[in-house]
Design an enzyme around this catalytic site. Structure first.
Site, PDB file in Angstrom:
ATOM      1  N   ARG A   1      11.066   1.508  21.547  1.00  0.00           N
ATOM      2  CA  ARG A   1      10.292   1.457  22.198  1.00  0.00           C
ATOM      3  C   ARG A   1       9.215   0.320  22.479  1.00  0.00           C
ATOM      4  O   ARG A   1       8.749  -0.227  23.271  1.00  0.00           O
ATOM      5  CB  ARG A   1       9.044   2.648  21.890  1.00  0.00           C
ATOM      6  CG  ARG A   1       9.156   3.999  22.214  1.00  0.00           C
ATOM      7  CD  ARG A   1       8.304   5.013  21.913  1.00  0.00           C
ATOM      8  NE  ARG A   1       8.230   5.001  20.402  1.00  0.00           N
ATOM      9  CZ  ARG A   1       7.228   4.790  19.682  1.00  0.00           C
ATOM     10  NH1 ARG A   1       5.987   4.196  20.376  1.00  0.00           N
ATOM     11  NH2 ARG A   1       6.967   4.888  18.511  1.00  0.00           N
TER      12      ARG A   1
ATOM     13  N   HIS B   1      11.934   1.567  12.827  1.00  0.00           N
ATOM     14  CA  HIS B   1      11.821   3.058  12.856  1.00  0.00           C
ATOM     15  C   HIS B   1      12.973   3.741  14.017  1.00  0.00           C
ATOM     16  O   HIS B   1      13.032   2.926  14.949  1.00  0.00           O
ATOM     17  CB  HIS B   1      10.325   3.341  13.648  1.00  0.00           C
ATOM     18  CG  HIS B   1       9.058   3.019  12.835  1.00  0.00           C
ATOM     19  ND1 HIS B   1       8.060   2.362  13.249  1.00  0.00           N
ATOM     20  CD2 HIS B   1       8.879   3.399  11.487  1.00  0.00           C
ATOM     21  CE1 HIS B   1       7.015   2.424  12.184  1.00  0.00           C
ATOM     22  NE2 HIS B   1       7.617   3.103  11.103  1.00  0.00           N
TER      23      HIS B   1
ATOM     24  N   ARG C   1      -1.856   9.072  17.020  1.00  0.00           N
ATOM     25  CA  ARG C   1      -1.658   7.526  17.135  1.00  0.00           C
ATOM     26  C   ARG C   1      -2.776   6.966  17.696  1.00  0.00           C
ATOM     27  O   ARG C   1      -3.227   5.899  17.581  1.00  0.00           O
ATOM     28  CB  ARG C   1      -0.464   7.031  18.164  1.00  0.00           C
ATOM     29  CG  ARG C   1      -0.063   5.900  17.960  1.00  0.00           C
ATOM     30  CD  ARG C   1       1.106   5.668  18.960  1.00  0.00           C
ATOM     31  NE  ARG C   1       1.003   5.882  20.348  1.00  0.00           N
ATOM     32  CZ  ARG C   1       1.698   5.286  21.143  1.00  0.00           C
ATOM     33  NH1 ARG C   1       2.812   4.594  21.015  1.00  0.00           N
ATOM     34  NH2 ARG C   1       1.462   5.615  22.610  1.00  0.00           N
TER      35      ARG C   1
ATOM     36  N   HIS D   1      13.093   7.203   8.967  1.00  0.00           N
ATOM     37  CA  HIS D   1      12.760   8.535   9.810  1.00  0.00           C
ATOM     38  C   HIS D   1      14.382   8.938  10.071  1.00  0.00           C
ATOM     39  O   HIS D   1      14.958  10.085   9.431  1.00  0.00           O
ATOM     40  CB  HIS D   1      12.004   8.581  10.952  1.00  0.00           C
ATOM     41  CG  HIS D   1      10.738   8.063  10.452  1.00  0.00           C
ATOM     42  ND1 HIS D   1       9.996   8.876   9.349  1.00  0.00           N
ATOM     43  CD2 HIS D   1       9.904   7.256  10.899  1.00  0.00           C
ATOM     44  CE1 HIS D   1       8.702   8.405   9.433  1.00  0.00           C
ATOM     45  NE2 HIS D   1       8.552   7.186  10.356  1.00  0.00           N
TER      46      HIS D   1
ATOM     47  N   HIS E   1       8.646   2.523   2.424  1.00  0.00           N
ATOM     48  CA  HIS E   1       8.066   2.352   3.812  1.00  0.00           C
ATOM     49  C   HIS E   1       6.567   2.824   3.681  1.00  0.00           C
ATOM     50  O   HIS E   1       6.077   3.893   3.480  1.00  0.00           O
ATOM     51  CB  HIS E   1       8.629   3.438   4.721  1.00  0.00           C
ATOM     52  CG  HIS E   1       8.381   3.245   6.156  1.00  0.00           C
ATOM     53  ND1 HIS E   1       8.525   2.124   7.085  1.00  0.00           N
ATOM     54  CD2 HIS E   1       7.414   3.913   6.967  1.00  0.00           C
ATOM     55  CE1 HIS E   1       8.076   2.356   8.023  1.00  0.00           C
ATOM     56  NE2 HIS E   1       7.526   3.370   8.235  1.00  0.00           N
TER      57      HIS E   1
ATOM     58  N   HIS F   1       2.659   1.782   5.597  1.00  0.00           N
ATOM     59  CA  HIS F   1       1.580   1.269   6.464  1.00  0.00           C
ATOM     60  C   HIS F   1       0.399   1.375   5.859  1.00  0.00           C
ATOM     61  O   HIS F   1      -0.151   2.519   5.704  1.00  0.00           O
ATOM     62  CB  HIS F   1       1.381   2.055   7.943  1.00  0.00           C
ATOM     63  CG  HIS F   1       2.793   1.935   8.665  1.00  0.00           C
ATOM     64  ND1 HIS F   1       3.404   0.856   9.245  1.00  0.00           N
ATOM     65  CD2 HIS F   1       3.693   3.127   8.724  1.00  0.00           C
ATOM     66  CE1 HIS F   1       4.643   1.391   9.635  1.00  0.00           C
ATOM     67  NE2 HIS F   1       4.827   2.669   9.424  1.00  0.00           N
TER      68      HIS F   1
ATOM     69  N   TYR G   1       2.645  -4.571  11.228  1.00  0.00           N
ATOM     70  CA  TYR G   1       2.644  -5.353  12.297  1.00  0.00           C
ATOM     71  C   TYR G   1       1.071  -5.363  12.797  1.00  0.00           C
ATOM     72  O   TYR G   1       0.844  -5.687  14.158  1.00  0.00           O
ATOM     73  CB  TYR G   1       3.163  -3.946  13.492  1.00  0.00           C
ATOM     74  CG  TYR G   1       2.862  -2.720  13.200  1.00  0.00           C
ATOM     75  CD1 TYR G   1       1.623  -2.098  13.897  1.00  0.00           C
ATOM     76  CD2 TYR G   1       3.416  -1.838  12.393  1.00  0.00           C
ATOM     77  CE1 TYR G   1       0.922  -0.944  13.780  1.00  0.00           C
ATOM     78  CE2 TYR G   1       2.865  -0.681  12.335  1.00  0.00           C
ATOM     79  CZ  TYR G   1       1.691  -0.207  12.903  1.00  0.00           C
ATOM     80  OH  TYR G   1       1.067   1.350  12.824  1.00  0.00           O
TER      81      TYR G   1
ATOM     82  N   HIS H   1       9.722  -2.443  15.095  1.00  0.00           N
ATOM     83  CA  HIS H   1       8.965  -1.362  15.152  1.00  0.00           C
ATOM     84  C   HIS H   1       9.946  -0.303  15.567  1.00  0.00           C
ATOM     85  O   HIS H   1       9.764   0.878  15.101  1.00  0.00           O
ATOM     86  CB  HIS H   1       7.658  -1.651  16.029  1.00  0.00           C
ATOM     87  CG  HIS H   1       6.899  -0.409  15.927  1.00  0.00           C
ATOM     88  ND1 HIS H   1       6.889   0.730  16.762  1.00  0.00           N
ATOM     89  CD2 HIS H   1       5.968   0.269  15.066  1.00  0.00           C
ATOM     90  CE1 HIS H   1       6.048   1.854  16.482  1.00  0.00           C
ATOM     91  NE2 HIS H   1       5.412   1.369  15.380  1.00  0.00           N
TER      92      HIS H   1
ATOM     93  N   ASP I   1       4.872   6.266   4.167  1.00  0.00           N
ATOM     94  CA  ASP I   1       4.800   6.030   5.363  1.00  0.00           C
ATOM     95  C   ASP I   1       3.167   5.981   5.431  1.00  0.00           C
ATOM     96  O   ASP I   1       2.414   5.178   5.387  1.00  0.00           O
ATOM     97  CB  ASP I   1       5.552   6.895   6.011  1.00  0.00           C
ATOM     98  CG  ASP I   1       5.400   6.797   7.691  1.00  0.00           C
ATOM     99  OD1 ASP I   1       4.909   5.776   8.186  1.00  0.00           O
ATOM    100  OD2 ASP I   1       6.046   7.579   8.314  1.00  0.00           O
TER     101      ASP I   1
END
Length: 452
Positions: free
Chosen positions: A213, A237, A82, A274, A59, A61, A121, A210, A325
């Site tokens: 949400r 996620h 974020r 997670h 995982h 990003h 993404y 993703h 991550d």
């Protein structure tokens, strides 16, 4: 390409064996594994230390690497973190993302990682405008992995909404910062993802949701079916934040796990990332569907997310893998030991996993979660991907040779990696990357270029 490697010691089938020769075919697979070789055969490359199957970072990003150090200033929560992430994402172009990802993937190679799952993404230009090539950012990541010398599973991620909304109200549309993540609908996501044709056999593709949400319930099955039709891995996620659980239950009357199960997302090709805040029923659903779980302990503690129920998940039938991550650090040895040490703090007992079990999560099971089932083992026919950890550093010197696996898991760091071989080719030799010069400098330059 070297056709034989002599390992001072190697981890074979869960056991440390001294004097192992790995013979490699011209197409980058292990042709033979010979034990009992007290000295290197003529012409063989010498790997001193403990040689392991290559590590799989399940995982990633890649652009989050630019946040290291910056987001450690002051306090806050996942939600304040974020906002800083959005600011960095807004600066990236296909060219700058290639430059950054190349340096990040080279850092991974230096850490013994031979394969990475990129949970991708960041698809479009700021404001959501499509590039001339709608998959320009995907191609940038594929090219970056190729130049850094590691394998890549590009997990093309559906990200369509900014929140679940309230009961009776549709999910919220993407915010300004999220517009470049969104394809609009799952069908439009599927069309763009299907059009991505990577060059090079170092890249494979998969899908990702993703989160509940970011992908409305009515769109979940489209993503799951895209993955199923291709036999491709599907990642998501899951329950990283309690706020996500509360919003999902308020809107759907289900936990995120229950919602995913209802729409056909869970299953043996799926990996939940997670899985921090699960009910007992959630754990039973994940395990009962043979869904895997990727734990990312260094990010989960950096963001104050919590400690996930990894022992219970494994006991229910879930296979565990590991990821870095957000790249607070890139060190799969740290991720492996953190899984055990976090649980010790939580339970106040020791010995939840052996070193061999943790190494399997970091190697074979991580590769399987990324769709590389022929990697992650030192055996005939497997991909010739392996890494060697020094056993004579200030961290690793001293233990008995038969305890080399325990030494690697509980004492070594990424700095102890001396060699990384991918497809039979030396990518890292004596601690130096063979194709990316000055990896720290490359990281510094790529990250500084993104500062507003």
């Amino acid at each position: 390409m070297t056709l034989a490697y002599w390992c001072e010691s190697a981890w074979l089938n869960g056991t440390v064996e001294p004097g192992v020769v790995l013979e490699v075919t011209a197409d980058g697979r292990i042709a033979a594994v010979r034990t009992g070789a007290a000295a290197p055969p003529e012409g063989a490359a010498v790997l001193r230390g403990l040689t392991l199957p290559g590590l799989a970072n399940a995982h990633s990003h890649a652009f989050h690497r630019a946040l290291r150090g910056t987001v450690q200033v002051g306090s806050g929560t996942f939600w304040t973190w974020r906002e800083t992430m959005y600011q960095t994402a807004a600066q990236l172009t296909p060219d700058s993302y290639f430059t950054l990802a190349r340096a990040v993937y080279a850092e991974m190679a230096l850490a013994g990682i031979t394969c990475v799952g990129e949970f991708h993404y960041l698809h479009h230009a700021p404001g959501g405008e499509r590039y001339t090539d709608p998959n320009a950012m995907s191609h940038a990541l594929a090219a970056a992995a190729g130049e850094a010398g590691i394998r890549l599973t590009l997990l093309d991620t559906a990200y369509l909404a900014s929140g679940l909304g309230a009961r009776g109200r549709p999910p919220e549309p993407p915010t300004r910062q999220q517009l470049r993540f969104s394809d609009g609908t799952a069908q439009e996501w599927a069309e763009r993802a299907s059009a991505f044709k990577p060059s090079g056999d170092h890249v494979r593709t998969g899908a990702a949701i993703h989160s509940v949400r970011a992908v409305p319930a009515r769109e979940l099955r489209t993503v799951a079916e895209w993955s199923q039709e291709r036999g491709a891995p599907l990642h998501v996620h899951l329950s990283e934040q309690t706020a996500e659980n509360e919003a999902c239950e308020a809107r759907h009357g289900l936990t995120p796990t229950g919602l995913l199960d209802e729409h056909g997302v869970l299953g043996p090709r799926t990996t939940a990332v997670h899985a921090t805040h699960l009910t007992d029923g959630d754990i039973a659903r994940v395990g009962g569907t043979d869904t895997g779980v990727c734990m990312c302990p260094t990010t989960e503690r950096d963001l104050a997310d919590g400690i996930g129920p990894a022992p219970a998940l494994q006991g229910a039938g879930a296979t565990l893998s590991l990821g870095s991550d957000s790249h607070a650090v890139i060190d799969l040895f740290e991720e492996a030991r953190a899984l055990e040490l976090n649980e010790r703090l939580s339970s106040r007992t020791r010995g939840h996993w052996t070193a061999a079990q943790l190494l399997r999560a970091a190697t074979e099971d991580g590769h399987a979660a990324l769709g590389w089932t022929e990697a992650g083992r030192l055996e005939r026919g497997a991909l010739a991907d392996f890494t060697t950890v020094a056993l004579d550093s200030v961290r690793t010197a001293g233990p008995l040779p038969r305890l080399a696996a325990e030494t690697a898991v509980f004492a070594a760091t990424a700095a102890d990696v001396r060699h990384t071989v991918v497809g039979g080719r030396h990518v890292v030799k004596d601690g130096v990357h063979t194709t990316v010069e000055d990896v720290p400098g490359a990281l510094r330059d790529a990250i500084s270029a993104l500062r507003p």
